[in-house]
Scaffold this motif. Structure first.
Motif, PDB file in Angstrom:
ATOM      1  N   GLY A  13       0.653  -1.133   0.129  1.00 25.05           N
ATOM      2  CA  GLY A  13      -0.045  -0.060   0.037  1.00 25.05           C
ATOM      3  C   GLY A  13       1.010   1.171   0.012  1.00 25.05           C
ATOM      4  N   PHE A  14       0.201   2.440  -0.005  1.00 24.00           N
ATOM      5  CA  PHE A  14       0.845   3.622   0.127  1.00 24.00           C
ATOM      6  C   PHE A  14      -0.097   4.940   0.474  1.00 24.00           C
ATOM      7  CE2 PHE A  14      -1.193   4.207  -3.866  1.00 24.00           C
ATOM      8  CZ  PHE A  14      -1.231   5.221  -4.313  1.00 24.00           C
ATOM      9  N   ILE A  16      -0.534   8.874   2.667  1.00 25.85           N
ATOM     10  CA  ILE A  16      -0.137  10.054   3.485  1.00 25.85           C
ATOM     11  C   ILE A  16       0.101   9.901   4.718  1.00 25.85           C
ATOM     12  CG2 ILE A  16      -0.527  12.443   3.547  1.00 25.85           C
ATOM     13  CD1 ILE A  16      -2.675  12.031   1.412  1.00 25.85           C
ATOM     14  N   VAL A  17       1.530  10.403   5.144  1.00 21.53           N
ATOM     15  CA  VAL A  17       1.964  10.340   6.416  1.00 21.53           C
ATOM     16  C   VAL A  17       1.447  11.632   7.329  1.00 21.53           C
ATOM     17  CG1 VAL A  17       3.927   9.981   8.111  1.00 21.53           C
ATOM     18  CG2 VAL A  17       3.752   8.680   5.854  1.00 21.53           C
ATOM     19  N   THR A  18       0.635  11.310   8.261  1.00 24.32           N
ATOM     20  CA  THR A  18       0.342  12.629   8.942  1.00 24.32           C
ATOM     21  C   THR A  18       0.681  12.434  10.572  1.00 24.32           C
ATOM     22  OG1 THR A  18      -1.943  11.519   9.566  1.00 24.32           O
ATOM     23  CG2 THR A  18      -1.700  12.553   7.656  1.00 24.32           C
ATOM     24  N   GLU A  19       0.362  13.301  11.365  1.00 25.37           N
ATOM     25  CA  GLU A  19       0.775  13.153  12.800  1.00 25.37           C
ATOM     26  C   GLU A  19       0.091  12.129  13.338  1.00 25.37           C
ATOM     27  OE1 GLU A  19       0.541  16.966  14.822  1.00 25.37           O
ATOM     28  OE2 GLU A  19       2.223  18.020  13.817  1.00 25.37           O
ATOM     29  N   GLY A  20      -1.219  11.924  13.038  1.00 20.14           N
ATOM     30  CA  GLY A  20      -2.014  10.966  13.488  1.00 20.14           C
ATOM     31  C   GLY A  20      -1.843   9.628  13.059  1.00 20.14           C
ATOM     32  N   GLY A  21      -1.057   9.427  12.023  1.00 17.28           N
ATOM     33  CA  GLY A  21      -0.926   8.090  11.221  1.00 17.28           C
ATOM     34  C   GLY A  21      -1.185   8.127   9.792  1.00 17.28           C
ATOM     35  N   ILE A  22      -1.255   7.021   9.254  1.00 18.93           N
ATOM     36  CA  ILE A  22      -1.018   7.040   7.607  1.00 18.93           C
ATOM     37  C   ILE A  22      -2.417   6.919   7.068  1.00 18.93           C
ATOM     38  CG2 ILE A  22       0.037   5.707   5.724  1.00 18.93           C
ATOM     39  CD1 ILE A  22       2.043   4.597   7.664  1.00 18.93           C
ATOM     40  N   LEU A  23      -2.729   7.829   6.256  1.00 21.01           N
ATOM     41  CA  LEU A  23      -3.869   7.745   5.310  1.00 21.01           C
ATOM     42  C   LEU A  23      -3.903   7.126   4.087  1.00 21.01           C
ATOM     43  CD1 LEU A  23      -6.787   8.941   4.968  1.00 21.01           C
ATOM     44  CD2 LEU A  23      -5.656  10.914   3.930  1.00 21.01           C
ATOM     45  N   PRO A  24      -4.330   6.022   4.032  1.00 21.65           N
ATOM     46  CA  PRO A  24      -3.880   5.112   2.813  1.00 21.65           C
ATOM     47  C   PRO A  24      -4.577   5.817   1.584  1.00 21.65           C
ATOM     48  CG  PRO A  24      -4.897   3.704   4.656  1.00 21.65           C
ATOM     49  CD  PRO A  24      -5.152   5.252   4.915  1.00 21.65           C
ATOM     50  N   LEU A  25      -3.952   5.628   0.444  1.00 16.23           N
ATOM     51  CA  LEU A  25      -4.559   6.084  -0.708  1.00 16.23           C
ATOM     52  C   LEU A  25      -4.745   5.014  -1.845  1.00 16.23           C
ATOM     53  CD1 LEU A  25      -1.752   8.983  -1.326  1.00 16.23           C
ATOM     54  CD2 LEU A  25      -4.270   9.315  -0.670  1.00 16.23           C
ATOM     55  N   ASP A  26      -4.111   3.658  -1.568  1.00 19.39           N
ATOM     56  CA  ASP A  26      -4.333   2.744  -2.523  1.00 19.39           C
ATOM     57  C   ASP A  26      -5.747   2.275  -2.580  1.00 19.39           C
ATOM     58  OD1 ASP A  26      -3.261   1.932   0.317  1.00 19.39           O
ATOM     59  OD2 ASP A  26      -3.986  -0.052  -0.355  1.00 19.39           O
ATOM     60  N   GLY A  27      -6.345   2.275  -3.758  1.00 19.09           N
ATOM     61  CA  GLY A  27      -7.788   1.987  -3.885  1.00 19.09           C
ATOM     62  C   GLY A  27      -8.548   3.055  -3.978  1.00 19.09           C
ATOM     63  N   ALA A  33      -1.959   2.632  -8.454  1.00 22.15           N
ATOM     64  CA  ALA A  33      -1.936   1.612  -7.217  1.00 22.15           C
ATOM     65  C   ALA A  33      -0.749   1.898  -6.600  1.00 22.15           C
ATOM     66  CB  ALA A  33      -1.909  -0.045  -7.975  1.00 22.15           C
ATOM     67  N   THR A  34       0.181   2.486  -6.890  1.00 23.29           N
ATOM     68  CA  THR A  34       1.670   2.534  -6.302  1.00 23.29           C
ATOM     69  C   THR A  34       1.960   4.263  -6.130  1.00 23.29           C
ATOM     70  OG1 THR A  34       2.859   2.334  -8.238  1.00 23.29           O
ATOM     71  CG2 THR A  34       2.044   0.365  -7.005  1.00 23.29           C
ATOM     72  N   LEU A  35       2.709   4.452  -5.294  1.00 28.00           N
ATOM     73  CA  LEU A  35       3.325   5.752  -5.318  1.00 28.00           C
ATOM     74  C   LEU A  35       4.116   6.243  -6.308  1.00 28.00           C
ATOM     75  CD1 LEU A  35       3.925   8.388  -3.990  1.00 28.00           C
ATOM     76  CD2 LEU A  35       5.489   7.256  -2.414  1.00 28.00           C
ATOM     77  N   GLN A  36       4.815   5.115  -7.064  1.00 24.60           N
ATOM     78  CA  GLN A  36       5.631   5.190  -8.324  1.00 24.60           C
ATOM     79  C   GLN A  36       4.550   5.731  -9.324  1.00 24.60           C
ATOM     80  OE1 GLN A  36       8.806   2.699  -9.146  1.00 24.60           O
ATOM     81  NE2 GLN A  36       8.599   3.283 -11.229  1.00 24.60           N
ATOM     82  N   GLU A  37       3.454   4.995  -9.470  1.00 26.22           N
ATOM     83  CA  GLU A  37       2.322   5.413 -10.551  1.00 26.22           C
ATOM     84  C   GLU A  37       1.962   6.914 -10.199  1.00 26.22           C
ATOM     85  OE1 GLU A  37      -0.488   2.568 -10.816  1.00 26.22           O
ATOM     86  OE2 GLU A  37       0.807   1.005 -11.744  1.00 26.22           O
ATOM     87  N   LEU A  38       1.731   7.262  -8.936  1.00 27.17           N
ATOM     88  CA  LEU A  38       1.363   8.555  -8.436  1.00 27.17           C
ATOM     89  C   LEU A  38       2.390   9.622  -9.235  1.00 27.17           C
ATOM     90  CD1 LEU A  38      -0.209   9.746  -5.383  1.00 27.17           C
ATOM     91  CD2 LEU A  38       1.799  11.021  -6.238  1.00 27.17           C
TER      92      LEU A  38
END
Length: 287
Positions: A13-14, A16-27, A33-38
């Motif tokens: 998965g990939f 966004i890293v925030t102070e509260g945790g990671i907000l998933p972007l996959d799907g 589907a990947t940070l590289q594709e983004l």
């Protein structure tokens, strides 16, 4: 924005890293589907529009290197001015950068162990700042080179020193042992951290500061490196440029101090974060 790649329960998965945790972007981004594709699809704006409160605990993920399949990983050697003097060979400052390439398999992500190979005890650390290319190109003018940076990350460009000398004119062998280096923990996008600003870097081994310098001392700054590399090779989105390490690697101590199992190496760049990796002996039976 901080963007990380990871696996959770064995699924890549990939997010966004925030102070509260990671907000998933996959799907959540069509066709990405990947940070590289983004990066390849220039879709940072779409990522910035994603909201939600279903955050992952960073303790529940395994970090991967941020770009999962970079086409090229360029590495710059002897790029801090005082490193040229470190060689004590009386040479003038170089007119052009030294460079070599590394494979994707030679790197692990944040918190994964660096591997000391079976064939050598001379595993060394090299803390570095790494650039991730966003907009590719050929013959990129230096004046606009920084516009081609998607973001910045951190590299421990781990090196097996005795294998650097196996070839007469190259260092490729000592720079490409599987899992000998690390990249991460995430990418900080260039709109949040200015690649043209002075950045500082510090490498610690077991809490002891070994390397400390700033990009003001680079002989070949980021804009020059991008322009120079693109003169002979087309840069592609997701390419990584590892920009050089300061003085203070283990090989320069008398006697040298090599990494050993149980050591912890931290490379910190304010504005990005801290890349941390333990050290373990090479496992057998890798596929």
């Amino acid at each position: 924005m901080k963007l990380a790649s990871y696996t959770k329960d064995g699924t890549p998965g990939f997010g966004i890293v925030t102070e509260g945790g990671i907000l998933p972007l996959d799907g959540r981004l069509d066709g990405i589907a990947t940070l590289q594709e983004l990066i390849e699809k220039d879709a940072l704006g779409k990522a910035q529009a994603v909201t939600g409160d279903a955050l992952l605990d960073p303790a529940d993920v395994t970090y991967a290197i941020p770009v999962d399949r970079p086409e090229k990983i360029w590495c710059i050697g002897v790029n801090y001015g005082n490193r040229n003097a470190e060689y004590k060979d009386g040479s003038d400052l170089p007119k052009y950068p030294s460079l070599f390439v590394r494979s994707r398999q030679s790197f692990v992500g944040h918190d994964a162990p660096l591997e000391r190979p079976r064939v050598s005890e001379q595993l060394d650390y090299e803390g570095e700042i790494a650039l991730v290319i966003g907009k590719g190109g050929r013959d990129i003018p230096r004046e606009t080179a920084l516009d081609h940076i998607f973001g910045l990350t951190i590299c421990n460009e781990g090196t097996v020193r005795d294998w650097l000398r196996h070839g007469k004119f190259n260092v490729t062998q000592g720079k490409n042992f599987d899992r000998s280096g690390a990249i991460g923990p995430w990418i900080v996008t260039a709109d949040e951290l200015d690649p043209g600003a002075e950045l500082s870097l510090q490498t610690r081994v077991n809490g002891e500061v070994r390397q400390k310098d700033t990009t003001a001392n680079l002989m070949f700054p980021f804009d020059f490196l991008i322009s120079y590399l693109s003169t002979f090779a087309t840069l592609s989105p997701g390419d990584i440029i590892v920009t050089g390490t300061p003085t203070g690697a283990g090989v320069r101590f008398d006697p040298p101090i090599w990494l050993k199992p149980g050591d912890v190496v931290e490379v910190e760049v304010p504005g990005i974060g801290t890349l941390s990796n333990g050290v373990a002996d090479q496992e057998t039976g890798h596929a």
